[in-house]
Write an enzyme that holds these catalytic residues in place. Structure first.
Site, PDB file in Angstrom:
ATOM      1  N   GLY A 352       0.822  -1.202   0.000  1.00 32.92           N
ATOM      2  CA  GLY A 352       0.000   0.000   0.000  1.00 32.92           C
ATOM      3  C   GLY A 352       0.848   1.240   0.000  1.00 32.92           C
ATOM      4  O   GLY A 352       2.067   1.164   0.160  1.00 32.92           O
ATOM      5  N   PRO A 353       0.215   2.396  -0.192  1.00 34.61           N
ATOM      6  CA  PRO A 353       0.972   3.644  -0.238  1.00 34.61           C
ATOM      7  C   PRO A 353       1.651   3.933   1.110  1.00 34.61           C
ATOM      8  O   PRO A 353       1.302   3.304   2.108  1.00 34.61           O
ATOM      9  CB  PRO A 353      -0.082   4.706  -0.546  1.00 34.61           C
ATOM     10  N   PRO A 354       2.601   4.874   1.128  1.00 32.46           N
ATOM     11  CA  PRO A 354       3.303   5.171   2.373  1.00 32.46           C
ATOM     12  C   PRO A 354       2.361   5.759   3.421  1.00 32.46           C
ATOM     13  O   PRO A 354       1.407   6.450   3.079  1.00 32.46           O
ATOM     14  CB  PRO A 354       4.323   6.244   1.969  1.00 32.46           C
ATOM     15  N   GLY A 355       2.619   5.439   4.659  1.00 29.82           N
ATOM     16  CA  GLY A 355       1.900   6.069   5.754  1.00 29.82           C
ATOM     17  C   GLY A 355       0.517   5.510   6.020  1.00 29.82           C
ATOM     18  O   GLY A 355      -0.295   6.131   6.689  1.00 29.82           O
ATOM     19  N   VAL A 356       0.217   4.307   5.509  1.00 28.72           N
ATOM     20  CA  VAL A 356      -1.107   3.742   5.774  1.00 28.72           C
ATOM     21  C   VAL A 356      -1.059   2.717   6.910  1.00 28.72           C
ATOM     22  O   VAL A 356      -2.042   2.048   7.176  1.00 28.72           O
ATOM     23  CB  VAL A 356      -1.731   3.096   4.516  1.00 28.72           C
ATOM     24  N   GLY A 357       0.085   2.596   7.551  1.00 23.70           N
ATOM     25  CA  GLY A 357       0.129   1.766   8.746  1.00 23.70           C
ATOM     26  C   GLY A 357       0.719   0.380   8.553  1.00 23.70           C
ATOM     27  O   GLY A 357       0.526  -0.494   9.391  1.00 23.70           O
ATOM     28  N   THR A 359       3.927  -0.615   8.635  1.00 21.19           N
ATOM     29  CA  THR A 359       4.918  -0.891   9.666  1.00 21.19           C
ATOM     30  C   THR A 359       4.255  -1.081  11.022  1.00 21.19           C
ATOM     31  O   THR A 359       4.582  -2.000  11.766  1.00 21.19           O
ATOM     32  CB  THR A 359       5.920   0.275   9.760  1.00 21.19           C
ATOM     33  N   SER A 675      -4.567   3.947 -18.112  1.00 21.21           N
ATOM     34  CA  SER A 675      -5.948   4.270 -17.787  1.00 21.21           C
ATOM     35  C   SER A 675      -6.354   5.669 -18.200  1.00 21.21           C
ATOM     36  O   SER A 675      -7.316   6.217 -17.700  1.00 21.21           O
ATOM     37  CB  SER A 675      -6.192   4.068 -16.295  1.00 21.21           C
ATOM     38  N   LYS A 718      -8.306   5.765  -6.694  1.00 19.89           N
ATOM     39  CA  LYS A 718      -8.685   6.825  -7.628  1.00 19.89           C
ATOM     40  C   LYS A 718      -9.897   7.591  -7.121  1.00 19.89           C
ATOM     41  O   LYS A 718      -9.962   8.813  -7.206  1.00 19.89           O
ATOM     42  CB  LYS A 718      -8.973   6.230  -9.006  1.00 19.89           C
TER      43      LYS A 718
END
Ligand code: ADP
Length: 772
Positions: A352-357, A359, A675, A718
């Site tokens: 997933g993208p950075p900072g979504v938890g 870790t 897309s 999106k």
């Protein structure tokens, strides 16, 4: 022979003046000064004679040599300390016959002799021999400046030559005097020859002795070094205790580590080697370093797993807001492991993208299993030896990151987070993913081999959890070994809830504040999310919370405030001006500008495509650093639009007479991915038929040459970004309809989705005056 009467005399000490020689002398004795004073009035001629003993203060008759020299004072300087400095020049040899002491001055009567020159040929040949010998002497001795040789060669008579050489050579005073008192020329020449020979012999002897002395010196120096070395060795031997203690300690540690038998045997062998080698040897520290590693990585120490799913659930819920599906997947994973009784099998991979938890989820897993947690970033690792270590023979060799991580963990069964596994690169130094395969393969990782440690290391009790931003970046074989759990970006509501329930309380605590000291209203958090961050995760938001706390702490400590309340009114005092405008949608409907939705590794983003059509000759221009896929999309879109030419009501050879320019601004979004087709077609059509596009419409979908709309990935991301940007109408491919349920309800409610299967439907909706 002639006589001279009543000449003032000066006794000399340690000095002889020869005829034709200029020399300066200092005169301090009262009588001598009176003598100088007297001759200066008359002919400036003095009689100079040397004392046999330089120390005698008041010499009497017997204290003088019998021969002296008549000399002329050519210069007189009266020095401030009441002495005279004279320059005198010898004129001729003289012998005193009588010394007359008057009241102030001593006078002498002297007799002088004519120079007796012998056979001129004889004299000349002896003079040459003397010059030769002298030259050789000067060159070998190295004490007399070489230019005296030239001076000697320039002298006119043999007499002068001998006098000059006598004054230059290091003779004793007695010898020097001998030259003065020998009036016979030939005799004097012979005397010089013998003395020169003697001097040369002395010189040779000196050199020989010098060499011996030097050799003796060298030897003492060498002895000194040897002795110093011996001292060091002795010290070493004396310090045996220190090393013995060290190796005993190491031995205890080796025993206590409970390592496999073969490893232990190797460690003990190395220890023996260590004991045998002196500390100074380079090898010694290499072995010491190795032994240090061997005893500090865990071989048997393990934590006991807590098999309690309820507890695990509690911990996951406490640490994380939302993420229901993800938590459920993790709990299922743990349940299976518990049933099987071991944590083997697929490796969890959170994508997933950075900072979504990602870790912090892994940390929670460790916490709920009661295991140690270690993290290793694989981002930018391009060298196999970073994973597997360097061979011990390299200077400064170390084990690879896996073993380093195990040392940090201190137990054989930690939760080991492999961060950014998709960012691993490979180049000529070997493929790190091959090493990672071995690490992650339960069949192989029981005997993981690190180049430095050399002995197989058991990784099979470790629970590996990987994270990645982009599934595509993970090498295929690695991906096959992992159980992928996708995380997507958060909605605004979710972010506010995370900030309120987790980030802010955590930061308040971390900054030593209390809840009553810092109060942040909910609408402030909403503004933080909307105007100060633009991201899929909550890293930036977390930083904002930290800076709120920092500023509040400053106010409380510095300005003595009891509490700080942050409201929407004073927020800019704390965070500065708003960084982003909420909602990127255009202010009005514009011709030729369509809003697409992109999926990036950092979450979703909106993307504007601009087209302008100008009179020209059919050129096509693509700008904005587009990737290959995007370029193809543009070509396909253009071909589709051209095929529809007659339906637009434009002239027949419209495209031959116009240039088309497609531009995708906003450099930060990586412009690749399949897309953007529908967006291109919409922007092109809008520009050609000069009809504006509705500003609140966002779209995504690939398009075929026949205008069919193909499905895309990342609909959730999106949609979130469309929502963030303030769009309300979203056109999506029909086949993506089923993904709608992934979209958080709060967002879904605020957006109108139009599933379409043909691009004409898109145009119907998007172009101004279309279906609302
Ligand atoms: P990642 O590893 O995905 O880049 P992190 O785990 O480092 O992200 O998360 C960044 C910060 O956000 C951490 O402090 C984490 O606790 C917090 N965070 C992320 N998601 C949540 C969530 N759902 N609930 C509570 N805190 C969260």
């Amino acid at each position: 022979m002639a006589t001279n009467q009543h000449i003032p005399m000066i006794p000399l000490r340690g000095l002889i003046v020869y005829p034709k020689q200029s020399i300066h002398i200092d005169v301090g004795r009262q009588r001598s000064m009176a003598a100088v004073d007297e001759v200066m009035e008359t002919d400036q001629l003095l009689y100079l004679v040397t004392q046999k003993q330089a120390a005698t203060e008041q010499p009497s008759r017997e204290d003088f040599y019998e021969t002296g020299v008549i000399a002329k004072v050519t210069q007189l300087v009266k020095l401030p300390n009441n002495t005279f400095r004279l320059v005198v020049e010898g004129v001729y040899r003289a012998k005193h016959t009588e010394i007359i002491e008057s009241k102030d001055v001593t006078y002498v009567n002297v007799e002088t002799f004519d120079e007796q020159s012998g056979d001129p040929i004889m004299t000349e040949s002896m003079a040459r021999m003397i010059t030769d010998q002298f030259t050789r002497y000067v060159k070998v001795a190295g004490r007399i400046p070489l230019d005296v040789i030239d001076t000697a060669n320039e002298l006119e008579s043999a007499s002068e030559l001998v006098d000059f050489i006598a004054s230059q050579l290091p003779f004793k005073m007695r010898t020097k005097q001998l030259f003065l008192q020998t009036f016979d020329m030939n005799e004097r020449l012979e005397l010089m020859l013998t003395h020169l020979k003697e001097e040369q012999e002395i010189l040779i002897m000196e050199k020989r002795i010098g060499g011996k002395v030097k050799r003796a010196m060298e030897k003492t120096q060498k002895d000194f070094y040897l002795r110093e070395q011996m001292k060091a060795i002795q010290q070493e031997l004396g310090d045996k205790d220190g090393k013995q203690k060290d190796s005993e300690l190491l031995r205890e540690k080796i025993e206590a580590a409970h390592m496999p038998e073969s490893t232990k045997a190797l460690a003990l062998k190395e220890l023996q080697r260590y004991e045998a080698i002196p500390v100074q040897a380079a090898e010694s520290s290499v072995i010491r370093n190795y032994l240090d590693w061997i005893v500090s990585i865990p071989w048997s120490n393990a934590t006991v797993d807590r098999h309690n799913l309820k507890k695990a659930e509690q911990i996951l819920n406490k640490d994380h807001e939302g993420l229901e599906k993800v938590k459920e997947r993790i709990l299922e994973f743990l349940a299976v492991q518990q049933l099987k009784g071991e944590l083997k099998g697929p490796i969890l991979c959170l994508v997933g993208p950075p900072g979504v938890g990602k870790t912090s989820l892994a940390q929670s897993i460790a916490k709920s299993l009661n295991r140690e947690f270690v993290r290793m970033s694989l981002g930018g690792v391009r060298d196999e030896s970073e994973i597997r270590g360097h061979r011990r023979t390299y200077v400064g060799a170390m084990p690879g990151r896996i073993i380093q991580g195990m040392k940090k963990a201190g137990t054989i069964n930690p939760v080991f987070l492999l961060d950014e596994i998709d960012k691993m690169a490979n180049d000529f130094r070997g493929d790190p993913s091959a090493a990672m395969l071995e690490v992650l393969d339960p069949e192989q990782n029981g005997t993981f081999s690190d180049h430095f440690i050399e002995e197989p290391y058991n990784l099979s009790d470790v629970l590996f959890v990987a994270t990645a931003n982009d599934l595509g970046g993970i090498p295929g074989p690695l991906r096959d070994r992992m159980e992928i759990i996708q995380l997507s970006g958060y909605t605004e509501m979710e972010k506010i809830a995370i900030a309120k329930n987790h980030l802010l309380p955590q930061q308040i605590e971390a900054h030593g504040l209390t809840k009553s000291q810092l109060q942040v209203r909910s609408d402030v958090l909403e503004q933080c999310v909307r105007y100060y961050t633009r991201e899929a995760g909550v890293r930036g938001l977390n930083r904002l919370m930290a800076s709120l706390c920092r500023k509040a702490a400053g106010k409380i400590v510095r300005d003595d405030q009891k509490k700080v309340i942050i409201t929407t009114k004073n927020i800019d005092q704390f965070l500065g001006k708003k960084k982003f405008s909420y909602g990127q949608a255009n202010a009005e409907n514009i011709v030729g500008v369509a809003t697409g939705l992109a999926y990036t590794t950092a979450g979703g983003d909106t993307l504007q495509i601009e087209v302008s059509v100008l009179p020209g000759n059919g050129k096509i221009q693509l700008t904005g650093q587009l990737g290959d896929v995007m370029k193809e999309s543009a070509q396909t879109a253009l071909s589709y639009v051209r095929s529809k030419q007659q339906t637009y009501g434009v002239t027949e050879n419209y495209f031959e007479k116009h240039d088309v320019h497609i531009h995708v601004p906003e450099g930060a979004v990586p412009k690749d991915g399949p897309s953007a087709g529908v967006t291109m077609v919409t922007a092109l059509t809008s520009a050609i038929i000069n009809k504006a596009i509705r500003k609140e419409v966002g779209m995504t979908g690939e398009v075929t040459l026949r205008g069919r709309v193909l499905p895309i990935g990342g609909l959730k991301e999106k949609s979130l970004s469309a929502h963030r940007a303030g769009l309300t109408t979203i056109i999506i491919p029909k086949e993506n309809e089923r993904d709608l349920e992934d979209i958080p309800e709060t967002v879904r409610e605020q957006l109108t989705f139009h599933p379409v299967s043909h691009v004409e439907e898109v145009l119907q909706i998007a172009l101004d005056g279309g279906n609302k």
